[in-house]
Design a protein around this motif. Structure first.
Motif, mmCIF file in Angstrom:
data_model
loop_
_atom_site.group_PDB
_atom_site.id
_atom_site.type_symbol
_atom_site.label_atom_id
_atom_site.label_comp_id
_atom_site.label_asym_id
_atom_site.label_seq_id
_atom_site.Cartn_x
_atom_site.Cartn_y
_atom_site.Cartn_z
ATOM 1 N N SER A 131 66.946 44.432 77.503
ATOM 2 C CA SER A 131 65.507 44.399 77.757
ATOM 3 C C SER A 131 64.892 45.778 77.581
ATOM 4 N N VAL A 132 63.805 45.829 76.811
ATOM 5 C CA VAL A 132 63.038 47.070 76.705
ATOM 6 C C VAL A 132 61.626 46.844 77.244
ATOM 7 N N HIS A 133 61.525 45.898 78.179
ATOM 8 C CA HIS A 133 60.234 45.516 78.756
ATOM 9 C C HIS A 133 59.489 46.716 79.324
ATOM 10 N N TRP A 134 60.157 47.452 80.222
ATOM 11 C CA TRP A 134 59.454 48.530 80.917
ATOM 12 C C TRP A 134 59.243 49.727 80.020
ATOM 13 N N GLU A 135 60.151 49.953 79.073
ATOM 14 C CA GLU A 135 59.960 51.059 78.148
ATOM 15 C C GLU A 135 58.709 50.838 77.307
ATOM 16 N N LEU A 136 58.526 49.602 76.822
ATOM 17 C CA LEU A 136 57.347 49.316 76.001
ATOM 18 C C LEU A 136 56.065 49.428 76.820
ATOM 19 N N ARG A 137 56.113 48.958 78.065
ATOM 20 C CA ARG A 137 54.902 49.033 78.879
ATOM 21 C C ARG A 137 54.595 50.452 79.314
ATOM 22 N N SER A 138 55.633 51.244 79.552
ATOM 23 C CA SER A 138 55.408 52.654 79.871
ATOM 24 C C SER A 138 54.756 53.349 78.683
ATOM 25 N N MET A 139 55.231 53.020 77.490
ATOM 26 C CA MET A 139 54.664 53.598 76.276
ATOM 27 C C MET A 139 53.203 53.184 76.129
ATOM 28 N N LEU A 140 52.923 51.926 76.433
ATOM 29 C CA LEU A 140 51.555 51.423 76.356
ATOM 30 C C LEU A 140 50.656 52.166 77.337
ATOM 31 N N TYR A 141 51.152 52.346 78.550
ATOM 32 C CA TYR A 141 50.377 53.075 79.555
ATOM 33 C C TYR A 141 50.129 54.517 79.127
ATOM 34 N N LEU A 142 51.180 55.141 78.624
ATOM 35 C CA LEU A 142 51.051 56.526 78.174
ATOM 36 C C LEU A 142 50.021 56.623 77.055
#
Lengths: 325, 395
Positions: free
Chosen positions: A34-45
């Protein structure tokens, strides 16, 4: 230790059947990453960078870009983001919900950040609010808090509360770990205390009525920190009110402590203990002000051990037959 | 033989994995109960926030215990040897009390035991270094202190001690190289080589540990930390900005602007190659650490490029960078709606949900606070009161 090691170990103890071991081994082998949180962190950044970039763009280049064009562009981005979020809004309920689009939450937060940029630009360029500076911070609060409830967005609750707190003259920037606020001003201190008490009251009322009960901790974290810092500010700076502030601090600590233990929410226990300790230490220094250093060291030894013992007694219980006292 | 019960630490990992399977309904109630019974973990439970408080106040109490005799018997400061003996004796005392508490209260990373370990190490290291003659280099002090840190690390497996050990080791390498005339130039390469070696050792602890499974459990967190730190230093050592600015800081006299470095082309290459390597290997091996550091070091590389070859102003660069990240993230989310090549977008049990929720709120508040118009913009002078002190009244 890998899952395979655990499988081998459990197999040795006959806890797992051979079939089950094989099934678990297959599961681990086929497991998706899962790269769920990595993608969302990137989106937030990305959202934060766009917001910062546009903010700088406004103040750096307002002379060169047409004012109206820039205003219209940011407003368009803001409206488009709101439109996207609204299109995929969750059905209204007082329980916890989610946007019907993966990106709905992010569109909402981008919209809110663009709104702040827009408002700042309008104030800077057109002096929109005149000298009523409070309106510039009250308006986002009045907009964000209803949106937070409608879209069930914890981050926007935080933004709304931050705006509300700014309205009473307190600046909150959590990553800078201090309140850039004039706590020497009595009016500011009392305003902060009153607002934090109102917010705490609202939080408990909404929790009792089960309206977005999962927002309660966000309210309490922000409002309690504000209350504690304001009470300490008052304790340090206003001689004539010191006893009142000391009593207020004691009450607030007891309330937080009680809530923390009832809800098993230990952030509030930590807040209660740390802020309370600061207040007590100040009072010790101010009223006892003993001669020589020895008494100070004994104070810190005894109170330090006392607090440690108290916190240990709050650790979650486990059946521990091996422990001796 | 070690500070904490190794069997319980080992058991904790087994139970943890079994509980993850249990949550997926792949183990029955009876089986998870059997696992917990077969693999007991009797450490006192903990909570992150209580740990912070316990660490903080334990440190306060220990430091006060240290300062009390120091204030009463000023002769303890009379000379370096006496001072060193006092610190070592006090450190040993702290160690004994800490060990006693660990055994009696079954502590394992509850904050109290961590504070005792850090204080013990600090006092012993400080005391031992008092015996060295004055004027020795930082590298010598670091080298002298390393064996102590390694022994404490071996005994406790503490993550904070691991951090200090690695920091002292890097400080030793760094300062040691500066003794040579060519040290400046080879510094980045030595740091990269050392970091690479450290990473390999941290990935394959069997090189330095025997009985790999049970003993490596004791050092899981220190080894993870070593991997993170070595990869970070490796990427930083090859980054053009870091090398150039560090070179400026080391030059005497220090120039206002950083001069061009030797082999600029090589470092520009490394600035982008190392992040690319991390990302490629991270995706290939499904290694979360490499993926995260790959993305972050790629961002660092872009920032470095902007610093020296700014094609657009900062505000535009931030906006474009932000839009790019949004695009990549949105594209990734869309692409992985249905799993591909072993990757998926849906969260799994490895995902740190609660941490992210808090991070999300803090990030939103920070961004909002930074954008707020200043409510006190129209502050007017006058009207203030003096409180306390000698004077009183309005001005």
């Amino acid at each position: 230790m890998s899952p395979t090691d655990v499988l081998n170990e459990l197999g040795k103890h006959d806890i797992l059947s051979t079939d089950q071991q094989a099934k678990l081994a297959d599961y681990e082998r086929a497991r998706l990453f899962s790269v769920h949180w990595e993608l969302r962190s990137m989106l937030y950044l990305g959202i934060l960078l766009v917001s910062s970039g546009l903010g700088l763009l406004v103040y750096d280049h307002f002379d060169q870009i047409g004012h109206t064009a820039l205003l219209v562009a940011i407003a368009a981005g803001c409206v488009a983001s709101y439109g996207f979020a609204w299109r995929y809004r969750p059905k209204w309920t007082t329980a916890q919900t989610q946007s019907r689009s993966t990106f709905g939450d992010y569109a909402l937060i981008l919209a809110c950040l663009l709104f702040l940029t827009l408002e700042g630009y309008a104030q800077y360029q057109y002096n929109l609010f005149g000298t009523r500076y409070g309106l510039a911070t009250l308006l986002p609060a009045l907009l964000f808090l209803p949106l937070a409830y409608r879209f069930d967005h914890r981050g926007v609750v935080g933004m709304g509360l931050t705006a509300l707190i700014s309205w009473v003259g307190v600046t909150v920037r959590p990553l800078e770990l201090y309140f850039k606020t004039n706590f020497f001003n009595q009016k500011t201190v009392f305003s902060a205390i009153l607002l934090s008490l109102v917010l705490i009251g609202v939080a408990f009322l909404l929790k009792q009525r089960r309206v977005k009960a999962h927002f309660t901790d966000t309210y309490l974290t922000i409002a309690s920190n504000l209350l504690m810092v304001a009470l300490l500010g008052g304790l340090f700076n206003f001689d004539e009110w010191r006893i009142g502030f000391a009593f207020g601090l004691l009450s607030a600590c007891l309330m937080l402590d009680q809530y923390a233990r009832r809800e098993q929410s230990f952030l509030f226990l930590l807040m209660s203990v740390v802020y309370g300790y600061i207040g007590v230490t100040y009072l010790f220094y101010h009223y006892i002000h003993p001669q020589g250093d020895t008494a100070y060291y004994w104070y810190f030894i005894l109170t330090g051990i006392g607090v440690v013992y108290y916190l240990i007694s709050q650790l979650p219980k486990r059946d521990t037959p091996h422990e001796s006292l | 033989m070690k500070a904490y019960n190794e069997q319980w630490i080992y058991n904790r990992e087994i139970v943890g994995q079994a509980e993850r399977w249990y949550q997926k309904q792949m183990l029955t109630d009876a089986q998870i109960t059997a696992v917990r019974r077969a693999y007991p973990v009797n450490f006192r439970q903990t909570n992150g926030f209580l740990e912070i408080g316990l660490f903080l106040f334990t440190t306060v109490a220990i430091l006060a215990c240290y300062l009390l005799p120091a204030s009463v018997y000023s002769t303890l400061f009379s000379d370096q040897i006496t001072y060193g003996v006092f610190n070592i004796a006090f450190g040993a005392g702290v160690g004994l009390v800490g060990r006693w508490l660990i055994n009696r209260r079954l502590f394992y990373r509850n904050g109290v035991d961590n504070a005792f370990v850090v204080m013990l190490t600090g006092f012993l290291a400080f005391g031992a270094n008092q015996f060295l003659p004055n004027g020795l280099s930082v590298a010598t002090h670091c080298l002298f202190t390393l064996p102590l840190l390694l022994i404490v690390l071996w005994y406790y497996g503490d993550t904070l001690i691991a951090f200090f050990t690695i920091a002292v080791f890097y400080a030793f390498v760094f300062d040691g190289l500066l003794k040579f005339s060519w040290g400046n130039e080879v510094l980045p390469f030595v740091m990269m080589a050392v970091s690479g070696l450290l990473y390999l050792l941290a990935r394959k602890p069997d090189f330095i540990l025997s009985q790999p499974t049970i003993r490596s459990s004791y050092y899981t967190d220190p080894l993870n930390l070593a991997q993170w730190l070595s990869l970070i230093v490796l990427a930083a050592s090859g980054n053009y900005f870091m090398v150039r600015e560090l070179n400026r800081l080391l030059l005497k006299p220090r120039p206002q602007l950083a001069p061009e470095i030797m082999w600029p082309g090589l470092f520009w290459f490394l600035t982008f190659a190392i992040p690319t390597l991390y990302l490629w290997q991270g995706l290939q091996k499904k290694d979360r650490m490499l993926i995260i550091l790959g993305v972050l070091s790629w961002i660092g590389a872009v920032i470095t490029f902007h610093e020296y070859k700014a094609l657009v102003p900062l505000n535009t660069a931030l906006t474009i960078g932000g839009l790019t990240l949004i695009g990549i993230a949105v594209g990734g989310i869309q692409l992985l709606r249905s799993p591909k090549n072993g990757f998926m977008d849906a969260p799994d049990d490895d995902s740190p949900d609660e941490f992210f929720i808090h991070t999300e709120t803090i990030a939103a508040i920070q961004a909002a606070a930074g954008t707020h118009p200043d409510a006190k913009h129209g502050v007017r002078f006058g009207g203030g009161d003096f409180g306390g002190g000698g004077s009183e009244g309005k001005y």
